[in-house]
Design an enzyme around this catalytic site. Structure first.
Site, PDB file in Angstrom:
ATOM      1  N   GLY A  36       0.817  -1.218   0.000  1.00 41.64           N
ATOM      2  CA  GLY A  36       0.000   0.000   0.000  1.00 41.64           C
ATOM      3  C   GLY A  36       0.844   1.258   0.000  1.00 41.64           C
ATOM      4  O   GLY A  36       0.371   2.335  -0.351  1.00 41.64           O
ATOM      5  N   VAL A  38       3.127   4.603   0.748  1.00 38.62           N
ATOM      6  CA  VAL A  38       2.820   5.862   1.442  1.00 38.62           C
ATOM      7  C   VAL A  38       1.323   6.151   1.357  1.00 38.62           C
ATOM      8  O   VAL A  38       0.689   6.526   2.333  1.00 38.62           O
ATOM      9  CB  VAL A  38       3.648   7.031   0.831  1.00 38.62           C
ATOM     10  N   GLY A 180       5.611  24.946   4.709  1.00 36.03           N
ATOM     11  CA  GLY A 180       5.264  24.551   3.340  1.00 36.03           C
ATOM     12  C   GLY A 180       3.753  24.521   3.155  1.00 36.03           C
ATOM     13  O   GLY A 180       3.075  23.668   3.726  1.00 36.03           O
ATOM     14  N   GLY A 181       3.245  25.470   2.383  1.00 40.26           N
ATOM     15  CA  GLY A 181       1.791  25.557   2.163  1.00 40.26           C
ATOM     16  C   GLY A 181       1.366  24.848   0.899  1.00 40.26           C
ATOM     17  O   GLY A 181       0.603  25.374   0.091  1.00 40.26           O
ATOM     18  N   VAL A 183       0.190  20.753  -0.726  1.00 37.31           N
ATOM     19  CA  VAL A 183      -0.958  19.867  -0.508  1.00 37.31           C
ATOM     20  C   VAL A 183      -0.967  19.257   0.894  1.00 37.31           C
ATOM     21  O   VAL A 183      -1.965  19.328   1.615  1.00 37.31           O
ATOM     22  CB  VAL A 183      -0.973  18.729  -1.552  1.00 37.31           C
ATOM     23  N   ILE A 184       0.156  18.657   1.304  1.00 39.25           N
ATOM     24  CA  ILE A 184       0.195  18.015   2.621  1.00 39.25           C
ATOM     25  C   ILE A 184      -0.018  19.068   3.706  1.00 39.25           C
ATOM     26  O   ILE A 184      -0.832  18.900   4.622  1.00 39.25           O
ATOM     27  CB  ILE A 184       1.545  17.284   2.845  1.00 39.25           C
ATOM     28  N   GLY A 266       7.673  19.238   0.183  1.00 42.99           N
ATOM     29  CA  GLY A 266       7.905  18.458  -1.019  1.00 42.99           C
ATOM     30  C   GLY A 266       8.473  17.087  -0.713  1.00 42.99           C
ATOM     31  O   GLY A 266       8.752  16.769   0.448  1.00 42.99           O
ATOM     32  N   ARG A 267       8.605  16.284  -1.754  1.00 44.07           N
ATOM     33  CA  ARG A 267       9.075  14.913  -1.575  1.00 44.07           C
ATOM     34  C   ARG A 267      10.201  14.609  -2.554  1.00 44.07           C
ATOM     35  O   ARG A 267      10.321  15.266  -3.589  1.00 44.07           O
ATOM     36  CB  ARG A 267       7.901  13.925  -1.761  1.00 44.07           C
ATOM     37  N   HIS A 439     -29.833  16.545 -12.068  1.00 44.21           N
ATOM     38  CA  HIS A 439     -30.266  17.759 -11.367  1.00 44.21           C
ATOM     39  C   HIS A 439     -31.009  17.365 -10.109  1.00 44.21           C
ATOM     40  O   HIS A 439     -31.805  16.433 -10.158  1.00 44.21           O
ATOM     41  CB  HIS A 439     -31.180  18.581 -12.278  1.00 44.21           C
TER      42      HIS A 439
END
Ligand code: NAI
Length: 453
Positions: A36, A38, A180-181, A183-184, A266-267, A439
């Site tokens: 699975g 990360v 760090g702004g 996604v994570i 970041g990664r 709808h």
């Protein structure tokens, strides 16, 4: 002798192994931690359990706007973590049994590529050699830990956390600085803000959410500022130590005392220690170089997922793994990176696919852009008191097809796949206009927006 050895059992590796085994390839997956990767263990899925608990808690806080009164509500973070562990183990177990059923062999060990000999590629794991005709490297990525003064010691002493450790914290911090702004950072800022921590986000750029459409990023920031998150932009972190994060902004150094610091800057692809140099696999900026078919420079060696440093998303990894298997099987296949959707699971959610206003202009595309508020949807109004989400469509004016769609608001994460199909298949606006959307839904705003061109 195996037909294929896959290094790494994350989304790229486990999905590819299942496809390979179904197609009759004798397949071995070598995974050092848990199947699975990360995504299932310390990324996509555990964070979604956190965010869903926060969402329920938030619904409670605003229930009276909708005519509902609850008794007092509270969040038990430790129970949220227990539930996360339950969900993770259920899904990891599910992957294990799926692979077993498909006939994939799994070895739990750290793999190293030893050499290529007359028989094939030799991979060593737990002191044993395994030989295969081909290799697929799916070893993923890990959190970037740059040489910020004090950071490595702070990780060791538990003050600084990465995406891994933060998911096992048993307490709600009184204060947390998110470095760090992206996604994570934003997803975790969203959770800890909902459950009552004082949250600061320190970001190097002048906006949050990196490549996101700038109007959406601005609205997301404004929304979270209203909820109490403090954003410090254009700021360079200078040290993370002694229960405080220091940063430099406009030439001035300031510090924020806090219980914890989350490092989400970041990664990096995981290529070190794999023995790639033993068979001459080309690496650039730490990532394995692959072409659009997933091939490396060494015939018979393929790579998929974060390790190629391209898109670093689980859903990209699935598809890249499949592309490799199809090509291994002689069925020519390639991935189109232009139509990969992305989602930030904040509340409101952000989702996007294709060109942004900025990238379209940079490429010199002749585009028409329309922004439509989600209040065009009756369902959105019914469910979002005071909601101000919107959808932005980027249309290629020469060919009349959608080349980008960006959205902030409820269900964005579920709606975006439809937009991705429109981008991928280059559907003409006239054809989409003939489609009947259900709808009342939020997605029907897409159809409405198309009539404005
Ligand atoms: P990211 O690349 O999304 O964001 C990192 C942010 O940190 C950037 O905005 C960058 O400008 C900033 N930064 C870099 N160095 C800094 C410094 N020294 N001080 C202050 N700010 C700094 O990386 P993140 O959030 O760590 O996520 C990693 C990967 O995981 C991404 O590739 C992302 O796509 C994936 N991911 C995807 C999710 C999703 O699809 N919902 C959820 C979580 C992660």
């Amino acid at each position: 002798m195996y037909d294929l050895i896959i290094l790494g059992g994350g989304p790229a590796g486990y999905n590819a192994s299942e496809r390979a085994a179904h197609a009759g390839l004798k397949t071995l997956v070598i995974e050092e931690r848990a199947l699975g990767g990360v995504c299932l263990n310390e990324g996509c899925i555990p964070t979604k359990t956190f965010l869903y608990s926060a969402k329920i808690f938030d619904y409670g806080k605003h229930a009276s706007d909708y005519g509902v009164t609850f008794g007092s509500s509270a969040i038990d973070h430790s129970k949220v973590v227990d539930r996360k562990n339950k969900v993770v183990s259920m899904l990891v177990g599910g992957v294990g049994s799926t692979l077993k059923k498909a006939g994939v062999e799994v070895v739990k060990a750290t793999a190293t590529i030893k050499e290529r000999n007359a028989e094939g590629f030799v991979v060593t794991a737990d002191g044993k050699d395994y030989v295969a005709k081909q290799i697929l490297v799916c070893t993923g990525s890990s959190a970037a830990v740059p040489p910020i003064p004090g950071l490595s010691d702070s990780i060791k002493n538990g003050f600084a956390l990465t995406n891994r450790e933060i998911l096992d914290l048993r307490e709600i911090p009184k204060s947390i600085v998110v470095v760090g702004g992206g996604v994570i950072g934003l997803e975790m800022a969203s959770y800890f803000n909902s459950v009552g921590s004082k949250v600061y986000v320190v970001e190097m750029l002048d906006h949050i959410a990196g490549p996101t459409d700038l109007e959406i990023s601005a609205l997301l920031q404004k929304t979270y500022e209203k909820k109490g998150v403090e954003f410090i932009l254009n700021a360079k972190v200078t040290s993370i130590a002694d229960k405080k994060v220091s940063y430099e902004k406009d030439g001035k150094v300031s510090e924020i005392p806090c219980d914890y610091a989350l490092v989400s800057i970041g990664r990096r692809a995981r290529t070190a220690g794999l023995g790639l140099e033993n068979i001459g696999v080309k690496i650039e900026r730490g990532a394995i170089v692959t072409d659009e078919y997933g091939k490396t420079n060494v015939p018979g060696v393929w790579a998929a997922g974060d390790v190629n440093g391209k898109s670093m998303l689980a859903h990209t990894a699935y598809r890249e793994g499949e592309v490799c298997i199809n090509n291994i099987l002689g069925k020519k296949d390639r991935i189109n990176y232009n139509s990969i959707p992305s989602v930030i699971y904040t509340n409101p959610e952000v989702a996007a696919v294709g060109e942004t206003e900025q990238t379209a202009k940079a490429k010199g595309l002749n585009v028409k852009i329309k922004t439509v508020p989600l209040v065009f949807s009756g369902r959105y109004i019914a469910e979002n008191e005071g909601g101000n989400g919107f959808i932005k469509l980027i249309v290629d004016a020469d060919h009349n097809n959608i080349v980008g769609l960006h959205m902030i608001g409820t269900y964005a994460s579920e709606i975006i796949y439809g937009a991705a199909m429109m981008v991928e298949t280059e559907m003409r606006i006239a054809d989409i206009q003939k489609m009947v959307f259900p709808h009342p839904t939020v997605c029907e705003v897409i159809r409405e927006a198309l009539f404005q061109f």
